[in-house]
Design a protein around this motif. Sequence first.
Motif, short mmCIF file in Angstrom:
data_model
loop_
_atom_site.label_atom_id
_atom_site.label_comp_id
_atom_site.label_asym_id
_atom_site.label_seq_id
_atom_site.Cartn_x
_atom_site.Cartn_y
_atom_site.Cartn_z
N SER B 115 26.51 42.18 42.04
CA SER B 115 27.32 41.78 43.04
C SER B 115 28.78 42.23 43.47
CB SER B 115 27.38 39.87 42.88
OG SER B 115 28.22 39.67 42.14
N LEU B 116 29.07 42.68 42.35
CA LEU B 116 30.67 43.30 42.73
C LEU B 116 30.26 44.67 43.25
CD1 LEU B 116 32.53 41.85 39.43
CD2 LEU B 116 33.04 41.26 41.87
N ALA B 117 29.09 45.52 42.59
CA ALA B 117 29.09 46.73 43.35
C ALA B 117 28.63 46.66 44.69
CB ALA B 117 28.11 47.43 42.52
N ALA B 118 27.94 45.54 45.12
CA ALA B 118 27.54 45.40 46.44
C ALA B 118 28.75 44.88 47.39
CB ALA B 118 26.24 44.64 46.35
N LEU B 119 29.51 44.21 46.65
CA LEU B 119 30.61 43.48 47.51
C LEU B 119 32.01 44.47 47.79
CD1 LEU B 119 30.62 39.91 46.25
CD2 LEU B 119 30.07 40.54 48.59
N ALA B 120 31.86 45.68 47.06
CA ALA B 120 33.26 46.19 46.78
C ALA B 120 33.57 46.85 48.27
CB ALA B 120 32.98 47.46 45.80
N TYR B 121 34.69 46.60 48.58
CA TYR B 121 35.24 46.99 49.93
C TYR B 121 35.47 48.49 49.86
CZ TYR B 121 38.26 47.57 54.00
OH TYR B 121 38.86 47.99 55.11
N ASP B 122 36.04 48.95 48.50
CA ASP B 122 36.48 50.32 48.21
C ASP B 122 35.46 50.66 46.98
OD1 ASP B 122 37.31 52.97 46.99
OD2 ASP B 122 39.39 52.46 48.21
N ARG B 123 34.83 51.35 46.95
CA ARG B 123 33.77 51.64 45.78
C ARG B 123 34.80 52.09 44.41
NH1 ARG B 123 28.26 50.61 44.21
NH2 ARG B 123 28.15 51.75 42.30
N ARG B 124 35.78 52.83 44.70
CA ARG B 124 36.63 53.07 43.69
C ARG B 124 37.27 51.89 42.71
NH1 ARG B 124 41.69 56.38 46.26
NH2 ARG B 124 41.41 54.34 47.84
N ASP B 125 37.53 50.83 43.48
CA ASP B 125 37.75 49.70 42.80
C ASP B 125 36.69 49.14 41.70
OD1 ASP B 125 40.36 49.07 43.55
OD2 ASP B 125 39.64 47.86 45.30
N TYR B 126 35.41 49.41 41.90
CA TYR B 126 34.30 48.79 41.24
C TYR B 126 34.30 49.80 39.91
CZ TYR B 126 29.79 48.15 39.30
OH TYR B 126 28.90 47.76 38.40
N ALA B 127 34.47 51.41 40.18
CA ALA B 127 34.74 52.12 39.10
C ALA B 127 35.75 51.68 38.10
CB ALA B 127 34.78 53.57 39.35
N GLN B 128 36.77 51.42 38.77
CA GLN B 128 38.39 51.03 37.95
C GLN B 128 37.97 49.69 37.35
OE1 GLN B 128 40.96 53.26 38.09
NE2 GLN B 128 41.28 51.88 36.08
N LEU B 129 37.02 48.78 37.94
CA LEU B 129 36.84 47.55 37.18
C LEU B 129 36.09 47.84 35.88
CD1 LEU B 129 37.52 44.30 37.63
CD2 LEU B 129 34.98 44.17 38.47
N LEU B 130 35.11 48.50 35.85
CA LEU B 130 34.46 48.87 34.83
C LEU B 130 35.38 49.54 33.81
CD1 LEU B 130 31.19 50.51 36.14
CD2 LEU B 130 31.66 48.13 35.69
N ASP B 131 36.46 50.65 33.98
CA ASP B 131 37.32 50.96 33.05
C ASP B 131 38.24 49.90 32.70
OD1 ASP B 131 36.60 53.36 33.47
OD2 ASP B 131 38.42 54.34 34.57
N ASP B 132 38.66 49.00 33.38
CA ASP B 132 39.52 47.95 33.25
C ASP B 132 38.70 47.03 32.07
OD1 ASP B 132 41.79 48.79 34.81
OD2 ASP B 132 41.22 47.42 36.42
N THR B 133 37.71 46.81 32.37
CA THR B 133 36.87 45.84 31.57
C THR B 133 36.77 46.67 30.03
OG1 THR B 133 35.53 45.16 33.43
CG2 THR B 133 34.47 44.53 31.13
N GLN B 134 36.72 47.97 30.03
CA GLN B 134 36.47 48.71 28.62
C GLN B 134 37.78 48.22 28.02
OE1 GLN B 134 35.21 52.61 29.14
NE2 GLN B 134 33.44 52.09 30.33
N ARG B 135 38.88 48.57 28.69
CA ARG B 135 40.26 48.45 28.26
C ARG B 135 40.66 46.98 27.54
NH1 ARG B 135 42.54 50.87 32.02
NH2 ARG B 135 42.48 52.86 31.13
N TYR B 136 40.10 46.04 28.64
CA TYR B 136 40.38 44.64 28.11
C TYR B 136 39.60 44.40 26.63
CZ TYR B 136 39.74 39.55 28.57
OH TYR B 136 39.59 38.26 28.24
N CYS B 137 38.40 44.82 26.78
CA CYS B 137 37.60 44.40 25.50
C CYS B 137 38.05 45.33 24.27
CB CYS B 137 35.89 44.86 25.89
SG CYS B 137 35.16 43.84 26.90
N ALA B 138 38.54 46.43 24.46
CA ALA B 138 39.09 47.17 23.36
C ALA B 138 40.36 46.47 23.06
CB ALA B 138 39.50 48.62 23.85
N ALA B 139 41.01 46.02 23.99
CA ALA B 139 42.54 45.18 23.44
C ALA B 139 41.98 43.80 22.73
CB ALA B 139 43.12 44.95 24.61
N LEU B 140 41.17 43.30 23.23
CA LEU B 140 40.62 42.13 22.52
C LEU B 140 40.29 42.31 20.98
CD1 LEU B 140 38.56 39.94 25.07
CD2 LEU B 140 41.11 39.52 24.49
#
Lengths: 300, 300
Positions: B115-140
């Motif tokens: 749903s986020l991929a489909a709703l992305a106003y700017d596709r770069r934000d979706y790619a970045q959200l995946l990166d941010d998620t990886q970073r968040y999980c690694a930090a946890l």
Amino acid sequence: MMQTERVLQQVLEWGRSLTGFADEHAVEAARGGQYILRHIHPSLSDTSARTGRDPQDETLIVAFYRELALLFWLDDCNDLGLIAPEQLAAVEQALGQGEPCLLPGFEGCAVLRASLAALAYDRRDYAQLLDDTQRYCAALRAAHAHAAGAERWSYAEYLHNGIDSIAYANVFCCLSLLWGLDMATLRTSPAFCQVLRLISAIGRLQNDLHGRDKDRSASETDNAAILLLQRYPAMPVVEFLNDELAGHTRMLHQVMAEERFPAPWGPLIDAMAAIRTQYYQTSAIRYRSDSAGAGNRTPA
Amino acid sequence: MMQTERVLQQVLEWGRSLTGFADEHAVEAARGGQYILRHIHPSLSDTSARTGRDPQDETLIVAFYRELALLFWLDDCNDLGLIAPEQLAAVEQALGQGEPCLLPGFEGCAVLRASLAALAYDRRDYAQLLDDTQRYCAALRAAHAHAAGAERWSYAEYLHNGIDSIAYANVFCCLSLLWGLDMATLRTSPAFCQVLRLISAIGRLQNDLHGRDKDRSASETDNAAILLLQRYPAMPVVEFLNDELAGHTRMLHQVMAEERFPAPWGPLIDAMAAIRTQYYQTSAIRYRSDSAGAGNRTPA
């Protein structure tokens, strides 16, 4: 005459055109500059095929040491009041804009800026060096104002300012300008910016831990250990700061291991990280931790 | 049914497809999300002329609250062991790559990512959200390993990791993706990156100061105050951390005053900086500092 002596003579000669300039500024610049160039020499030789810039090119070495001497002189202009406040303001303005100083007695500023502009391998490094100079001068001013009690900084704010006032970015930028290290491109990388922040914080912590006794005996409060002890008298500040230094160093090693920066950035960052053990402790004047070396100057 | 209730129902319903998901994750997500959207509503209305994205668009709000609920759930997966380690590894892999989870019981991950991929106003934000998620999980993961005693962190390392584990970058990125806040472009600005680091550090310090008593009574060591007190028993850690919080806040205000970020970034950063007084203290469950609210869950 050996190259080392010839270069030092040229830095001393240039320094005579700066009011308040002391031989020590030239001597420490040559010593520090030599320490850095020695460590990155093999790596610089490798890149010279691409850049055409010889690591032993005397013109480049003289320009590098003069910039380092300028940084030491600016530090003492702030801390020791070598020149009047209006003179310092005019000097900062001139250096940050790359324009001649409006007041007499500082002709060396324009000479150095003109030579760096002419020698720049990448013009973007020259523009960035002006920015870095502005940031360095602003940080020295802020540190001086803070030490005079105008502000009450947290540790975070002190370290943030100390990252600029240690002037490592200036040193790297000048090296890049002279030997084509492509720092202008690297600065667009978040990882490289993180490395810059980490190595600068490491430099600040090393400098403050090393200079703690000297600063304390000089009633100098612009030092992380002294600032923390004043705010939190029960805090084991040296242990805390040594742990912080070790932590920053671990984080630096991690980024350096994950990223692959082009030569000579690896040896260069390593040399800066080792400065406490390999450079400070052999200092005859500026970085002596006892008071004996401070006889010929007011401690800073 | 009010929109608020309808949205919460949709988050709860989605959460049923995630093993270990609790109503609390949805309730706190809706409360936190509402807090943020309420503060930036006027500013989002202004930008909707450009983006065509309505601040009250229910589809967008549901996606935002679900992502927040996912962040809470991931936090508890690490701290409370809601799912098995191999399940968590598969979930992290799926969320970070935007691919379906290889194990059953986590269908909500792929639903949300699609749903986020489909709703992305700017596709770069979706790619970045995946990166941010990886970073968040690694930090946890790193925080959990540290709390278990595998590593001995300095304050600097703790805070560096805490900047990622507070997940503010994820929250901003999701908002940007849904309402077109152009974060992908802003991330190339060093000043914006500094704002991100500062507001995240502020969030981490607020969280740790607020949760100190609760964490201590739960023998949770993943907290700056507890870490510092363990390392330096004589240190006035609460005073130190409050000073650090104030220092980071002053630095944040300074950058925000110097830079002009487009709407709604000003109100958004202000809302996040005020979260301690305006949000934590009204929490019924997750952020209660006494132990009464923790009755229905293991404290984290």
